[in-house]
Motif scaffolding. Sequence first.
Motif, PDB file in Angstrom:
ATOM      1  N   ALA A  80      77.345  39.317  61.105  1.00 47.02           N
ATOM      2  CA  ALA A  80      77.357  37.983  60.494  1.00 47.02           C
ATOM      3  C   ALA A  80      76.068  37.705  59.736  1.00 47.02           C
ATOM      4  CB  ALA A  80      77.572  36.920  61.571  1.00 47.02           C
ATOM      5  N   GLU A  81      74.963  38.295  60.188  1.00 48.48           N
ATOM      6  CA  GLU A  81      73.667  38.105  59.533  1.00 48.48           C
ATOM      7  C   GLU A  81      73.433  39.105  58.409  1.00 48.48           C
ATOM      8  OE1 GLU A  81      71.098  38.570  62.865  1.00 48.48           O
ATOM      9  OE2 GLU A  81      71.342  36.491  63.556  1.00 48.48           O
ATOM     10  N   ASP A  82      74.452  39.921  58.100  1.00 50.32           N
ATOM     11  CA  ASP A  82      74.358  40.951  57.061  1.00 50.32           C
ATOM     12  C   ASP A  82      73.190  41.901  57.365  1.00 50.32           C
ATOM     13  OD1 ASP A  82      75.184  42.265  54.749  1.00 50.32           O
ATOM     14  OD2 ASP A  82      73.877  41.085  53.440  1.00 50.32           O
ATOM     15  N   GLY A  83      73.112  42.302  58.633  1.00 56.08           N
ATOM     16  CA  GLY A  83      71.976  43.104  59.076  1.00 56.08           C
ATOM     17  C   GLY A  83      72.198  44.602  59.101  1.00 56.08           C
ATOM     18  N   PHE A  84      73.352  45.073  58.592  1.00 62.11           N
ATOM     19  CA  PHE A  84      73.628  46.513  58.587  1.00 62.11           C
ATOM     20  C   PHE A  84      73.643  47.071  57.170  1.00 62.11           C
ATOM     21  CE2 PHE A  84      75.745  45.409  62.669  1.00 62.11           C
ATOM     22  CZ  PHE A  84      75.068  46.299  63.493  1.00 62.11           C
ATOM     23  N   LEU A  85      73.125  48.286  57.031  1.00 61.22           N
ATOM     24  CA  LEU A  85      73.339  49.021  55.789  1.00 61.22           C
ATOM     25  C   LEU A  85      74.795  49.452  55.699  1.00 61.22           C
ATOM     26  CD1 LEU A  85      70.229  51.383  55.462  1.00 61.22           C
ATOM     27  CD2 LEU A  85      70.829  49.460  53.993  1.00 61.22           C
ATOM     28  N   LYS A  89      78.705  53.746  51.341  1.00 60.65           N
ATOM     29  CA  LYS A  89      78.452  52.318  51.531  1.00 60.65           C
ATOM     30  C   LYS A  89      76.971  52.013  51.338  1.00 60.65           C
ATOM     31  CE  LYS A  89      82.230  51.363  54.795  1.00 60.65           C
ATOM     32  NZ  LYS A  89      82.543  50.955  56.195  1.00 60.65           N
ATOM     33  N   VAL A  90      76.109  52.877  51.894  1.00 59.86           N
ATOM     34  CA  VAL A  90      74.667  52.670  51.773  1.00 59.86           C
ATOM     35  C   VAL A  90      74.231  52.801  50.316  1.00 59.86           C
ATOM     36  CG1 VAL A  90      72.393  53.589  52.375  1.00 59.86           C
ATOM     37  CG2 VAL A  90      74.163  53.400  54.126  1.00 59.86           C
ATOM     38  N   MET A  91      74.770  53.782  49.604  1.00 57.05           N
ATOM     39  CA  MET A  91      74.406  53.977  48.198  1.00 57.05           C
ATOM     40  C   MET A  91      74.851  52.797  47.347  1.00 57.05           C
ATOM     41  SD  MET A  91      74.835  58.063  47.420  1.00 57.05           S
ATOM     42  CE  MET A  91      76.371  58.365  48.284  1.00 57.05           C
ATOM     43  N   ASP A  92      75.958  52.165  47.733  1.00 64.65           N
ATOM     44  CA  ASP A  92      76.419  50.978  47.020  1.00 64.65           C
ATOM     45  C   ASP A  92      75.553  49.764  47.362  1.00 64.65           C
ATOM     46  OD1 ASP A  92      78.460  52.409  45.834  1.00 64.65           O
ATOM     47  OD2 ASP A  92      79.958  51.857  47.351  1.00 64.65           O
ATOM     48  N   HIS A  93      74.963  49.794  48.561  1.00 65.27           N
ATOM     49  CA  HIS A  93      74.173  48.662  49.056  1.00 65.27           C
ATOM     50  C   HIS A  93      72.729  48.705  48.559  1.00 65.27           C
ATOM     51  CE1 HIS A  93      73.310  45.395  51.889  1.00 65.27           C
ATOM     52  NE2 HIS A  93      72.211  46.045  52.252  1.00 65.27           N
ATOM     53  N   ARG A  94      72.173  49.914  48.432  1.00 65.27           N
ATOM     54  CA  ARG A  94      70.780  50.077  48.018  1.00 65.27           C
ATOM     55  C   ARG A  94      70.712  51.038  46.841  1.00 65.27           C
ATOM     56  NH1 ARG A  94      66.434  49.049  52.285  1.00 65.27           N
ATOM     57  NH2 ARG A  94      65.160  49.986  50.653  1.00 65.27           N
ATOM     58  N   SER A  95      70.030  50.622  45.790  1.00 65.72           N
ATOM     59  CA  SER A  95      69.913  51.471  44.603  1.00 65.72           C
ATOM     60  C   SER A  95      68.810  52.509  44.731  1.00 65.72           C
ATOM     61  CB  SER A  95      69.641  50.605  43.368  1.00 65.72           C
ATOM     62  OG  SER A  95      68.422  49.899  43.520  1.00 65.72           O
ATOM     63  N   ASP A  96      67.957  52.381  45.765  1.00 67.86           N
ATOM     64  CA  ASP A  96      66.813  53.277  45.895  1.00 67.86           C
ATOM     65  C   ASP A  96      67.070  54.443  46.853  1.00 67.86           C
ATOM     66  OD1 ASP A  96      66.947  51.752  48.182  1.00 67.86           O
ATOM     67  OD2 ASP A  96      64.778  51.495  48.374  1.00 67.86           O
ATOM     68  N   VAL A  97      68.291  54.614  47.314  1.00 64.57           N
ATOM     69  CA  VAL A  97      68.589  55.695  48.249  1.00 64.57           C
ATOM     70  C   VAL A  97      68.474  57.048  47.545  1.00 64.57           C
ATOM     71  CG1 VAL A  97      70.377  56.743  49.696  1.00 64.57           C
ATOM     72  CG2 VAL A  97      70.094  54.268  49.653  1.00 64.57           C
ATOM     73  N   VAL A  98      67.780  57.982  48.178  1.00 66.14           N
ATOM     74  CA  VAL A  98      67.731  59.361  47.690  1.00 66.14           C
ATOM     75  C   VAL A  98      68.875  60.101  48.386  1.00 66.14           C
ATOM     76  CG1 VAL A  98      66.379  61.477  47.510  1.00 66.14           C
ATOM     77  CG2 VAL A  98      65.239  59.247  47.396  1.00 66.14           C
ATOM     78  N   SER A  99      69.902  60.450  47.627  1.00 65.47           N
ATOM     79  CA  SER A  99      71.111  61.033  48.209  1.00 65.47           C
ATOM     80  C   SER A  99      71.153  62.540  47.979  1.00 65.47           C
ATOM     81  CB  SER A  99      72.357  60.365  47.625  1.00 65.47           C
ATOM     82  OG  SER A  99      72.382  60.475  46.215  1.00 65.47           O
ATOM     83  N   ILE A 100      71.371  63.273  49.076  1.00 66.91           N
ATOM     84  CA  ILE A 100      71.340  64.742  49.053  1.00 66.91           C
ATOM     85  C   ILE A 100      72.576  65.270  49.762  1.00 66.91           C
ATOM     86  CG2 ILE A 100      70.053  66.787  49.776  1.00 66.91           C
ATOM     87  CD1 ILE A 100      67.529  64.967  49.834  1.00 66.91           C
ATOM     88  N   ALA A 124      81.095  65.163  46.417  1.00 73.81           N
ATOM     89  CA  ALA A 124      79.709  65.585  46.158  1.00 73.81           C
ATOM     90  C   ALA A 124      79.170  65.019  44.846  1.00 73.81           C
ATOM     91  CB  ALA A 124      79.613  67.110  46.146  1.00 73.81           C
ATOM     92  N   PHE A 125      80.056  64.646  43.916  1.00 71.08           N
ATOM     93  CA  PHE A 125      79.605  64.106  42.630  1.00 71.08           C
ATOM     94  C   PHE A 125      78.850  62.791  42.793  1.00 71.08           C
ATOM     95  CE2 PHE A 125      83.608  61.953  43.338  1.00 71.08           C
ATOM     96  CZ  PHE A 125      83.400  60.671  42.832  1.00 71.08           C
ATOM     97  N   ARG A 126      78.990  62.128  43.941  1.00 73.58           N
ATOM     98  CA  ARG A 126      78.302  60.856  44.172  1.00 73.58           C
ATOM     99  C   ARG A 126      76.809  61.026  44.437  1.00 73.58           C
ATOM    100  NH1 ARG A 126      80.474  56.028  45.877  1.00 73.58           N
ATOM    101  NH2 ARG A 126      78.315  55.415  45.464  1.00 73.58           N
ATOM    102  N   TYR A 127      76.380  62.256  44.702  1.00 74.91           N
ATOM    103  CA  TYR A 127      75.010  62.476  45.172  1.00 74.91           C
ATOM    104  C   TYR A 127      74.080  62.919  44.051  1.00 74.91           C
ATOM    105  CZ  TYR A 127      77.259  61.963  49.621  1.00 74.91           C
ATOM    106  OH  TYR A 127      77.994  61.438  50.660  1.00 74.91           O
TER     107      TYR A 127
END
Length: 230
Positions: free
Chosen positions: A90-95, A133-144, A183-186
């Motif tokens: 409810a507090e939007d506390g999860f990635l 979901k995390v990549m959609d939530h944060r633009s600074d994620v380094v995805s590998i 894999a194209f998402r990374y």
Amino acid sequence: MSVLTMKNVKKSFGDVQVLRDISLTVEHGQVLAIIGPSGSGKGTIMKSLLASREDTVLSVSMTTRAPRPGEIDGYHYHFVTREEFEKTIAEDGFLEYAEYNGNFYGTPEAPIRRLLNEGKNVMLEIEVQGAEKVMDHRSDVVSIFITTPSFEELERRLRGRATEPEGVIVKRLKTAQYELSRAFRYQYIVLNDEVEAATERISKIIDAENMRYSRMENTILEVLKDVSTQ
């Protein structure tokens, strides 16, 4: 969270004015989403990174399931009640979070922010759906994304464990096909032909990401600040 505020900072080169009244919010660490299908060696590589890099830690997920024998609260998981978990939702506390077999699992954001502010790189222990979901939530994620040299090698590794029945292996292989198709998402694809080499490749990615302009901007601002006072 570090906030850098610089007022009336101006420097011109010819007709180009490069700076004026800047306020920046800077997170020093990196969020690392390291993903790979079962059999890719993701877990082994992440352990190797933790052993070789003092600046890198593993995020601790939150769950509503009961601790298993030997599990330590705050180390293996943050064990909470369903009410506490739903309050964090409810507090939007999860990635990201999901429900499996009647229990919630999620990646709480507050501890990650604290670790980033301490200069730590935070590896997320999540699967493909959670990573997206995390990549959609944060633009600074380094995805590998970690892959084996071939699908045949992936199957060989899974069967080489000799710990699971055929039906489970077939299910894992089917899931791996889906995960490979995403894999194209990374941002980066890392080949795990040998654990030490794959670990070194990811370590180089982390080092290179630290030198992006968005992370080095304060350094440039300080250099230009010195010039502006001359």
